[in-house]
Motif scaffolding. Sequence first.
Motif, PDB file in Angstrom:
ATOM      1  N   UNK A  19       0.828  -1.209   0.000  1.00  0.00           N
ATOM      2  CA  UNK A  19       0.000   0.000   0.000  1.00  0.00           C
ATOM      3  C   UNK A  19       0.863   1.261   0.000  1.00  0.00           C
ATOM      4  N   UNK A  20       1.850   1.312   0.880  1.00  0.00           N
ATOM      5  CA  UNK A  20       2.701   2.501   0.981  1.00  0.00           C
ATOM      6  C   UNK A  20       3.538   2.681  -0.288  1.00  0.00           C
ATOM      7  N   UNK A  21       4.114   1.587  -0.774  1.00  0.00           N
ATOM      8  CA  UNK A  21       4.968   1.686  -1.957  1.00  0.00           C
ATOM      9  C   UNK A  21       4.151   2.086  -3.182  1.00  0.00           C
ATOM     10  N   UNK A  22       3.003   1.459  -3.374  1.00  0.00           N
ATOM     11  CA  UNK A  22       2.165   1.783  -4.535  1.00  0.00           C
ATOM     12  C   UNK A  22       1.702   3.233  -4.482  1.00  0.00           C
ATOM     13  N   UNK A  23       1.333   3.698  -3.305  1.00  0.00           N
ATOM     14  CA  UNK A  23       0.910   5.100  -3.163  1.00  0.00           C
ATOM     15  C   UNK A  23       2.049   6.040  -3.555  1.00  0.00           C
ATOM     16  N   UNK A  24       3.256   5.741  -3.121  1.00  0.00           N
ATOM     17  CA  UNK A  24       4.413   6.581  -3.440  1.00  0.00           C
ATOM     18  C   UNK A  24       4.737   6.546  -4.928  1.00  0.00           C
TER      19      UNK A  24
END
Length: 139
Positions: A19-24
Amino acid sequence: MGVVIIDGSTIRDFVNDEAAFTKSIDKGFTDLDLNNDGVLSRSELRKAFESLHLIESHFGVDVAATPEELTDLYDSIFEKFDCDHNGTVDREEFGNEMRKIMLAIADGLGSSPIQMALDDSEQSLIKQAADLEASKLPA
């Protein structure tokens, strides 16, 4: 300017937090897609890498490169990102290559912690990795 201490696990944990990586990655892609056409052109990706000033200096000393050398270098970077060789980089290609780059950084760091000074206003993937790790620490 903030100082963080990271090692390979900091980067790896960030990349593995889908989730965090995809958002970034989505935010980074959108910021680079200057004409909002949903893909990155050669010039859009080049502008992004030029802004990092990775080539113009070596340990703080300016390095002279001819325009042809720079074009060749940026073209080779673009070709690496453009996996389907259609002349553009889509969001998935961008994310896959950035994942590989971040995991290579993690492998390079290994378990040896390093101290880095990062601009607080900058939202680089490394800063976001450090911020994610810090958010997991007890207050």
